[in-house]
Design a protein around this motif. Structure first.
Motif, PDB file in Angstrom:
ATOM      1  N   PRO A 130      45.911   4.315   6.584  1.00  0.00           N
ATOM      2  CA  PRO A 130      45.619   3.275   7.576  1.00  0.00           C
ATOM      3  C   PRO A 130      46.214   1.945   7.114  1.00  0.00           C
ATOM      4  O   PRO A 130      46.375   1.729   5.904  1.00  0.00           O
ATOM      5  CB  PRO A 130      44.084   3.192   7.578  1.00  0.00           C
ATOM      6  CG  PRO A 130      43.610   4.402   6.877  1.00  0.00           C
ATOM      7  CD  PRO A 130      44.695   4.861   5.982  1.00  0.00           C
ATOM      8  N   GLU A 131      46.517   1.067   8.068  1.00  0.00           N
ATOM      9  CA  GLU A 131      47.214  -0.193   7.764  1.00  0.00           C
ATOM     10  C   GLU A 131      46.539  -0.989   6.654  1.00  0.00           C
ATOM     11  O   GLU A 131      47.205  -1.502   5.745  1.00  0.00           O
ATOM     12  CB  GLU A 131      47.312  -1.032   9.048  1.00  0.00           C
ATOM     13  CG  GLU A 131      48.141  -2.293   8.927  1.00  0.00           C
ATOM     14  CD  GLU A 131      47.380  -3.491   8.387  1.00  0.00           C
ATOM     15  OE1 GLU A 131      48.038  -4.380   7.804  1.00  0.00           O
ATOM     16  OE2 GLU A 131      46.140  -3.543   8.511  1.00  0.00           O
ATOM     17  N   ALA A 132      45.208  -1.092   6.708  1.00  0.00           N
ATOM     18  CA  ALA A 132      44.496  -1.942   5.738  1.00  0.00           C
ATOM     19  C   ALA A 132      44.665  -1.426   4.305  1.00  0.00           C
ATOM     20  O   ALA A 132      44.828  -2.212   3.370  1.00  0.00           O
ATOM     21  CB  ALA A 132      43.019  -2.014   6.106  1.00  0.00           C
ATOM     22  N   LEU A 133      44.644  -0.094   4.147  1.00  0.00           N
ATOM     23  CA  LEU A 133      44.815   0.486   2.806  1.00  0.00           C
ATOM     24  C   LEU A 133      46.269   0.365   2.349  1.00  0.00           C
ATOM     25  O   LEU A 133      46.553   0.028   1.205  1.00  0.00           O
ATOM     26  CB  LEU A 133      44.388   1.959   2.786  1.00  0.00           C
ATOM     27  CG  LEU A 133      42.942   2.295   3.154  1.00  0.00           C
ATOM     28  CD1 LEU A 133      42.679   3.782   2.946  1.00  0.00           C
ATOM     29  CD2 LEU A 133      41.950   1.498   2.321  1.00  0.00           C
ATOM     30  N   ARG A 134      47.176   0.631   3.292  1.00  0.00           N
ATOM     31  CA  ARG A 134      48.607   0.588   2.962  1.00  0.00           C
ATOM     32  C   ARG A 134      49.017  -0.815   2.502  1.00  0.00           C
ATOM     33  O   ARG A 134      49.707  -0.991   1.497  1.00  0.00           O
ATOM     34  CB  ARG A 134      49.423   0.998   4.193  1.00  0.00           C
ATOM     35  CG  ARG A 134      50.900   1.174   3.915  1.00  0.00           C
ATOM     36  CD  ARG A 134      51.608   1.829   5.080  1.00  0.00           C
ATOM     37  NE  ARG A 134      51.508   1.063   6.300  1.00  0.00           N
ATOM     38  CZ  ARG A 134      50.943   1.493   7.411  1.00  0.00           C
ATOM     39  NH1 ARG A 134      50.424   2.704   7.471  1.00  0.00           N
ATOM     40  NH2 ARG A 134      50.874   0.733   8.479  1.00  0.00           N
ATOM     41  N   ALA A 135      48.529  -1.828   3.226  1.00  0.00           N
ATOM     42  CA  ALA A 135      48.922  -3.205   2.911  1.00  0.00           C
ATOM     43  C   ALA A 135      48.479  -3.619   1.506  1.00  0.00           C
ATOM     44  O   ALA A 135      49.257  -4.222   0.764  1.00  0.00           O
ATOM     45  CB  ALA A 135      48.333  -4.151   3.948  1.00  0.00           C
ATOM     46  N   VAL A 136      47.243  -3.266   1.123  1.00  0.00           N
ATOM     47  CA  VAL A 136      46.786  -3.675  -0.216  1.00  0.00           C
ATOM     48  C   VAL A 136      47.510  -2.899  -1.320  1.00  0.00           C
ATOM     49  O   VAL A 136      47.793  -3.452  -2.379  1.00  0.00           O
ATOM     50  CB  VAL A 136      45.243  -3.572  -0.399  1.00  0.00           C
ATOM     51  CG1 VAL A 136      44.519  -4.609   0.413  1.00  0.00           C
ATOM     52  CG2 VAL A 136      44.718  -2.210  -0.132  1.00  0.00           C
ATOM     53  N   LEU A 137      47.831  -1.635  -1.048  1.00  0.00           N
ATOM     54  CA  LEU A 137      48.565  -0.851  -2.061  1.00  0.00           C
ATOM     55  C   LEU A 137      49.974  -1.418  -2.274  1.00  0.00           C
ATOM     56  O   LEU A 137      50.462  -1.485  -3.401  1.00  0.00           O
ATOM     57  CB  LEU A 137      48.651   0.619  -1.660  1.00  0.00           C
ATOM     58  CG  LEU A 137      47.372   1.453  -1.785  1.00  0.00           C
ATOM     59  CD1 LEU A 137      47.679   2.927  -1.569  1.00  0.00           C
ATOM     60  CD2 LEU A 137      46.701   1.289  -3.140  1.00  0.00           C
ATOM     61  N   VAL A 138      50.600  -1.847  -1.177  1.00  0.00           N
ATOM     62  CA  VAL A 138      51.941  -2.442  -1.295  1.00  0.00           C
ATOM     63  C   VAL A 138      51.857  -3.730  -2.113  1.00  0.00           C
ATOM     64  O   VAL A 138      52.666  -3.969  -3.012  1.00  0.00           O
ATOM     65  CB  VAL A 138      52.542  -2.707   0.106  1.00  0.00           C
ATOM     66  CG1 VAL A 138      53.806  -3.547  -0.001  1.00  0.00           C
ATOM     67  CG2 VAL A 138      52.874  -1.390   0.793  1.00  0.00           C
ATOM     68  N   LEU A 139      50.858  -4.550  -1.799  1.00  0.00           N
ATOM     69  CA  LEU A 139      50.710  -5.817  -2.538  1.00  0.00           C
ATOM     70  C   LEU A 139      50.442  -5.560  -4.022  1.00  0.00           C
ATOM     71  O   LEU A 139      50.945  -6.259  -4.887  1.00  0.00           O
ATOM     72  CB  LEU A 139      49.574  -6.650  -1.936  1.00  0.00           C
ATOM     73  CG  LEU A 139      49.870  -7.276  -0.571  1.00  0.00           C
ATOM     74  CD1 LEU A 139      48.590  -7.793   0.085  1.00  0.00           C
ATOM     75  CD2 LEU A 139      50.877  -8.407  -0.681  1.00  0.00           C
ATOM     76  N   ARG A 140      49.648  -4.506  -4.298  1.00  0.00           N
ATOM     77  CA  ARG A 140      49.286  -4.244  -5.701  1.00  0.00           C
ATOM     78  C   ARG A 140      50.429  -3.584  -6.475  1.00  0.00           C
ATOM     79  O   ARG A 140      50.790  -4.027  -7.551  1.00  0.00           O
ATOM     80  CB  ARG A 140      48.031  -3.347  -5.747  1.00  0.00           C
ATOM     81  CG  ARG A 140      47.634  -2.903  -7.152  1.00  0.00           C
ATOM     82  CD  ARG A 140      47.204  -4.092  -7.995  1.00  0.00           C
ATOM     83  NE  ARG A 140      47.146  -3.769  -9.412  1.00  0.00           N
ATOM     84  CZ  ARG A 140      48.123  -4.015 -10.284  1.00  0.00           C
ATOM     85  NH1 ARG A 140      49.239  -4.588  -9.897  1.00  0.00           N
ATOM     86  NH2 ARG A 140      47.977  -3.700 -11.552  1.00  0.00           N
ATOM     87  N   PHE A 141      50.988  -2.519  -5.910  1.00  0.00           N
ATOM     88  CA  PHE A 141      51.910  -1.705  -6.715  1.00  0.00           C
ATOM     89  C   PHE A 141      53.393  -2.005  -6.467  1.00  0.00           C
ATOM     90  O   PHE A 141      54.200  -1.752  -7.336  1.00  0.00           O
ATOM     91  CB  PHE A 141      51.631  -0.213  -6.492  1.00  0.00           C
ATOM     92  CG  PHE A 141      50.265   0.181  -6.962  1.00  0.00           C
ATOM     93  CD1 PHE A 141      49.997   0.281  -8.316  1.00  0.00           C
ATOM     94  CD2 PHE A 141      49.250   0.412  -6.065  1.00  0.00           C
ATOM     95  CE1 PHE A 141      48.726   0.623  -8.757  1.00  0.00           C
ATOM     96  CE2 PHE A 141      47.976   0.762  -6.494  1.00  0.00           C
ATOM     97  CZ  PHE A 141      47.710   0.852  -7.848  1.00  0.00           C
ATOM     98  N   VAL A 142      53.728  -2.492  -5.296  1.00  0.00           N
ATOM     99  CA  VAL A 142      55.143  -2.823  -5.058  1.00  0.00           C
ATOM    100  C   VAL A 142      55.391  -4.280  -5.437  1.00  0.00           C
ATOM    101  O   VAL A 142      56.348  -4.608  -6.111  1.00  0.00           O
ATOM    102  CB  VAL A 142      55.541  -2.549  -3.590  1.00  0.00           C
ATOM    103  CG1 VAL A 142      57.007  -2.877  -3.362  1.00  0.00           C
ATOM    104  CG2 VAL A 142      55.282  -1.079  -3.238  1.00  0.00           C
ATOM    105  N   LYS A 143      54.464  -5.161  -5.020  1.00  0.00           N
ATOM    106  CA  LYS A 143      54.618  -6.590  -5.342  1.00  0.00           C
ATOM    107  C   LYS A 143      53.983  -6.948  -6.684  1.00  0.00           C
ATOM    108  O   LYS A 143      54.121  -8.078  -7.159  1.00  0.00           O
ATOM    109  CB  LYS A 143      54.000  -7.441  -4.224  1.00  0.00           C
ATOM    110  CG  LYS A 143      54.674  -7.312  -2.880  1.00  0.00           C
ATOM    111  CD  LYS A 143      55.999  -8.032  -2.827  1.00  0.00           C
ATOM    112  CE  LYS A 143      57.101  -7.098  -2.435  1.00  0.00           C
ATOM    113  NZ  LYS A 143      58.422  -7.551  -2.786  1.00  0.00           N
ATOM    114  N   LYS A 144      53.238  -6.027  -7.249  1.00  0.00           N
ATOM    115  CA  LYS A 144      52.603  -6.181  -8.574  1.00  0.00           C
ATOM    116  C   LYS A 144      51.693  -7.417  -8.643  1.00  0.00           C
ATOM    117  O   LYS A 144      51.726  -8.179  -9.613  1.00  0.00           O
ATOM    118  CB  LYS A 144      53.661  -6.237  -9.677  1.00  0.00           C
ATOM    119  CG  LYS A 144      54.566  -5.019  -9.715  1.00  0.00           C
ATOM    120  CD  LYS A 144      55.561  -5.126 -10.857  1.00  0.00           C
ATOM    121  CE  LYS A 144      56.582  -4.017 -10.834  1.00  0.00           C
ATOM    122  NZ  LYS A 144      57.608  -4.134  -9.819  1.00  0.00           N
TER     123      LYS A 144
END
Lengths: 183, 191
Positions: A130-144
């Motif tokens: 879902p969007e809300a989970l995807r967005a935080v994972l991107v911020l955490r693991f892709v944007k570090k």
């Protein structure tokens, strides 16, 4: 030149200073939006809108925050708005045509294929969230970014962010293990 | 530790634990093979996410955004939006004072025209920024014709007009005072 100095100059109307900020953060904002919404064209349009909005609101920038946090917040809010107005039926699997691998520009061909397959599987698992989970994972693991920064960007309590990262990661791990990407 | 602290281990892998929590996790991992496997799995996951290739925008993107920027500086935009907000509030307030003023409403045909004019001008002003200026002129002319002193609300609308005029002239001065030269030259200077 520091971000804050560039912001001050840009606020006074120096478009060159704003162009420097744009050069510095455009790809970071673009990749954040692309990994979150999964559509290259939309991500490009939203990146432009992010910077235009940032310019208009530059006088309200709080120097207590980092510029990156502030610009990511604007981008994230735009992505949320876009998701509300037009929820995507499917998300691109992210084959990343035209992607530039900065870390290893000339990898071994077999490793490159394996890496691409792995990246595709990761993007596929990410797209299923879902969007809300995807967005935080991107911020955490892709944007570090740290949990605190993510909470500031999303405007949500720290506890909510922790829970979302935990749940999102759990779902992705399950998916990646099923596909044999992570053993 | 009686139960495996999965949540804490996940935060440990993310580098989001305190020193004390970190020690607690290390002690647990030393004696728990399944949690060591979990830690490995979480680290592999983080690496897989981080290894997603970087994507980049074409160089033309920067010039496209720069050409779409407003012609005025963010500072002017902010002042104008604040002036707009305050003058809107003042205009609406002054309109309301006219509507609820029984002296004006109860007075002759001119008074009724004034009341009608004042009632609608707040909303009209939202669509037309120059309304306070026109408004002040119109009401002042009517007052002169009636040989009466201006109502306090007229002072408010006059104030709106003055603020608007100030922002307008200030904006012209700011635009005149802006650094000349191309964007590329400005970029060079700001580096």
């Amino acid at each position: 030149m520091e971000d804050l100095e560039l912001v001050r100059k840009a606020e006074q109307g120096n478009q060159g200073a704003f162009a420097s900020l744009l050069e510095r953060y455009k790809n970071a904002v673009y990749s954040l939006l692309y990994r979150t919404i999964g559509d290259r064209e939309d991500a490009r349009d939203l990146t432009q809108e992010t910077f235009l909005r940032a310019y208009r609101k530059l006088s309200s920038f709080n120097p207590a925050y980092r510029f990156s946090t502030w610009i990511f917040r604007i981008a994230t809010n735009l992505a949320i708005d876009r998701h509300r107005k037009r929820p995507p039926r499917t998300i691109s699997l992210g084959t990343d045509e035209g992607a530039v691998d900065i870390a290893d520009p000339r990898p071994d061909p077999s490793q490159e294929v394996l890496g691409r397959l792995k990246a595709e599987a990761v993007m596929k698992a990410l797209a299923k969230l879902p969007e809300a989970l995807r967005a935080v994972l991107v911020l955490r693991f892709v944007k570090k970014l740290s949990y605190d920064d993510i909470a500031a960007i999303r405007g949500e309590p720290l506890g909510t962010i922790k829970t979302r990262i935990f749940r999102g990661r759990e779902q992705m791990l399950r998916q990646l293990k099923t596909e044999g990407v992570l053993l | 530790m009686s139960e495996c602290p999965k949540d804490l281990i996940a935060r440990f892998v993310d580098g989001e634990t305190s020193l004390l929590e970190g020690e607690e996790v290390k002690a647990h991992l030393a004696g728990c093979p399944s949690c060591r496997a979990l830690e490995k799995e979480l680290s592999a996951f983080a690496m897989a996410m981080e290894s997603l290739p970087e994507i980049s925008l074409p160089d033309s993107f920067t010039s496209r955004v720069l050409s779409a920027l407003p012609s005025v500086s963010p500072r002017v935009i902010r002042i104008r939006s604040l002036a707009f907000l305050w003058t809107t509030c003042l205009a609406v307030l002054s309109g309301l004072t006219w509507v609820i003023n029984p002296y004006v409403i109860g007075d002759s045909v001119t008074g009724a025209i004034l009341a009608f004019w004042s009632g609608v001008r707040g909303m009209v002003w939202l669509l037309l920024k120059a309304m306070p200026l026109i408004d002040s002129v119109v009401t002042a002319l009517i007052k002169v014709a009636r040989h009466t002193l201006p109502h306090p609300s007229e002072f408010l609308t006059l104030l709106c007009a003055m603020v608007g005029l100030f922002v307008w002239t200030w904006q012209i001065e700011t635009r005149r005072g802006r650094t000349k030269g191309t964007v590329a030259a400005q970029m060079e200077g700001s580096r």
